[in-house]
Design a protein around this motif. Structure first.
Motif, PDB file in Angstrom:
ATOM      1  N   TRP A  90     -29.588  26.282   2.943  1.00 28.96           N
ATOM      2  CA  TRP A  90     -29.362  26.019   1.522  1.00 28.96           C
ATOM      3  C   TRP A  90     -30.080  24.748   1.088  1.00 28.96           C
ATOM      4  O   TRP A  90     -30.268  23.833   1.879  1.00 28.96           O
ATOM      5  N   ASP A 116     -25.953  22.468  -0.889  1.00 28.43           N
ATOM      6  CA  ASP A 116     -25.068  23.206  -1.785  1.00 28.43           C
ATOM      7  C   ASP A 116     -25.218  24.702  -1.577  1.00 28.43           C
ATOM      8  O   ASP A 116     -26.336  25.226  -1.553  1.00 28.43           O
ATOM      9  N   THR A 117     -24.084  25.393  -1.417  1.00 31.13           N
ATOM     10  CA  THR A 117     -24.044  26.852  -1.403  1.00 31.13           C
ATOM     11  C   THR A 117     -23.374  27.296  -2.691  1.00 31.13           C
ATOM     12  O   THR A 117     -22.139  27.305  -2.788  1.00 31.13           O
ATOM     13  N   PRO A 118     -24.140  27.623  -3.713  1.00 27.04           N
ATOM     14  CA  PRO A 118     -23.546  27.932  -5.016  1.00 27.04           C
ATOM     15  C   PRO A 118     -22.621  29.136  -4.950  1.00 27.04           C
ATOM     16  O   PRO A 118     -22.919  30.130  -4.279  1.00 27.04           O
ATOM     17  N   THR A 171     -20.742  32.509  -6.140  1.00 30.53           N
ATOM     18  CA  THR A 171     -21.204  33.689  -6.867  1.00 30.53           C
ATOM     19  C   THR A 171     -20.174  34.173  -7.882  1.00 30.53           C
ATOM     20  O   THR A 171     -20.420  35.166  -8.562  1.00 30.53           O
ATOM     21  N   ALA A 187     -19.265  32.616  -0.236  1.00 31.86           N
ATOM     22  CA  ALA A 187     -19.710  32.115  -1.536  1.00 31.86           C
ATOM     23  C   ALA A 187     -19.048  32.816  -2.720  1.00 31.86           C
ATOM     24  O   ALA A 187     -19.052  32.280  -3.831  1.00 31.86           O
ATOM     25  N   ASP A 241     -17.119  27.428  -3.552  1.00 32.85           N
ATOM     26  CA  ASP A 241     -18.300  26.700  -4.005  1.00 32.85           C
ATOM     27  C   ASP A 241     -18.566  25.615  -2.961  1.00 32.85           C
ATOM     28  O   ASP A 241     -17.934  24.556  -2.981  1.00 32.85           O
ATOM     29  N   GLN A 263     -20.192  22.886  -0.188  1.00 33.52           N
ATOM     30  CA  GLN A 263     -21.094  21.768   0.069  1.00 33.52           C
ATOM     31  C   GLN A 263     -20.961  21.396   1.538  1.00 33.52           C
ATOM     32  O   GLN A 263     -19.845  21.226   2.046  1.00 33.52           O
TER      33      GLN A 263
END
Length: 318
Positions: free
Chosen positions: A21, A37-39, A41, A69, A73, A75
């Protein structure tokens, strides 16, 4: 302690292999901390923080954070002195935990779903035990909690060398003997039970991470001093006082999932059940055929365990 449940496998869709990421620098009290960051979905996803183990980095969470995800949210941080983060003045569990606490406070995302592997597991135990207001749930994967038999860890033979005054120079010399490709293979062999589970993409990324270590002049010092701090915490855990890691574990109020690999060669296989017994609201998941980094070796199974924990948490919060 109770037996962990597993969420439905079909909830995660087909397997995929995301690249690491994107990362950025976050400034915490004047020092730079690297964060990936793994945004999420989904708009209703809740904040999560992932903390890696000794010698690892935020990339250790790529697959698990992707699977989660739709609910979290995420991190993932590089601990001070590791990955791409700045070096630190102190490399103790207290110093690392204090930095994670400050990060949660400064980022204004708390309370978070908190994850830790190995050293990171010990760090987040301290965070959750001392600052319950910052933690929604806790997931510990092969946490490096105290055990006193060094024969039960591949790192055991290194422990006597920590007494040397310039052990960092010895560590740097030992690292320089190996090409990044050789060092990556050694790390994979130590952390995974079944190395065939490591794809060529992940091997390439592991080599790239090793090259980052080689470029950092402070890395050997950070590694040695962190291992010293960890061993010191093991010894203090069996003495009276507020700094005992077992006492802190007993103070955790967050619903907790403890995951252990039965073929773990770095943390005594007896540790995860002991940790689960120490934490009041815990669930234990022991995985056969799995080593030290279950979130990397079998991320889908770990994600199912986390999903069941999140279901319990959300049901209790209604």
């Amino acid at each position: 302690m109770k037996r962990a449940l597993l969420g439905a496998d079909e909830a995660f869709g087909p397997d995929r292999m995301p690249p690491p990421w994107p990362g950025r620098m976050a400034v915490i009290d004047g020092e730079q901390l690297f964060v990936r960051d793994t945004p999420a979905t989904r708009p209703d996803a809740q904040p999560a923080l992932y903390v890696h183990g000794l010698g690892g980095s935020s990339q250790n969470w790529t697959d698990l954070s992707d699977l989660l995800a739709d609910r979290l949210d995420g991190q993932a941080v590089d601990l001070p002195g590791f990955g791409r983060s700045d070096p630190a003045r102190h490399y103790t569990l207290k110093a690392f935990a204090d930095r994670m606490i400050r990060y949660i406070e400064v980022s204004d995302r708390g309370p978070v779903h908190l994850f830790g592997n190995s050293l990171g597991g010990a760090v987040v135990v301290r965070v959750a035990g001392l600052r319950p207001d910052l933690v929604r749930t806790l997931t510990l994967i092969s946490p490096a909690m105290p055990f006193l038999d060094p024969r039960r860890s591949l790192q055991g033979p290194v422990v006597p060398l920590l007494a040397l005054p310039r052990a960092d120079r010895l560590a740097a010399w030992m690292m320089a003997r190996y090409a990044p490709e050789e060092m990556a293979e050694q790390v994979i062999a130590a952390c995974f039970n079944d190395v065939t589970r490591v794809s060529e993409q992940r091997r390439k990324e592991a080599i790239e991470e090793i090259m980052v270590r080689y470029e950092k002049a402070h890395y050997a010092d950070a590694y040695v001093r962190t291992l010293r701090g960890l061993v010191s915490s093991f010894l203090r855990a069996y003495l009276p006082g507020a700094n005992s890691m077992w006492k802190i574990a007993g103070q955790i109020t967050a619903p907790t999932l403890v995951v252990g690999g039965r073929q773990d060669r770095l943390v005594d296989v007896r540790v995860p059940p002991t940790v689960a017994r120490a934490i009041p609201d815990s669930r234990l998941l022991i995985l056969d055929g799995v080593g030290h980094v279950a979130q990397m070796e079998v991320p889908r199974i770990v994600a199912r365990g986390v999903a069941a924990l999140l279901d319990e948490y959300e049901h209790a919060s209604r």
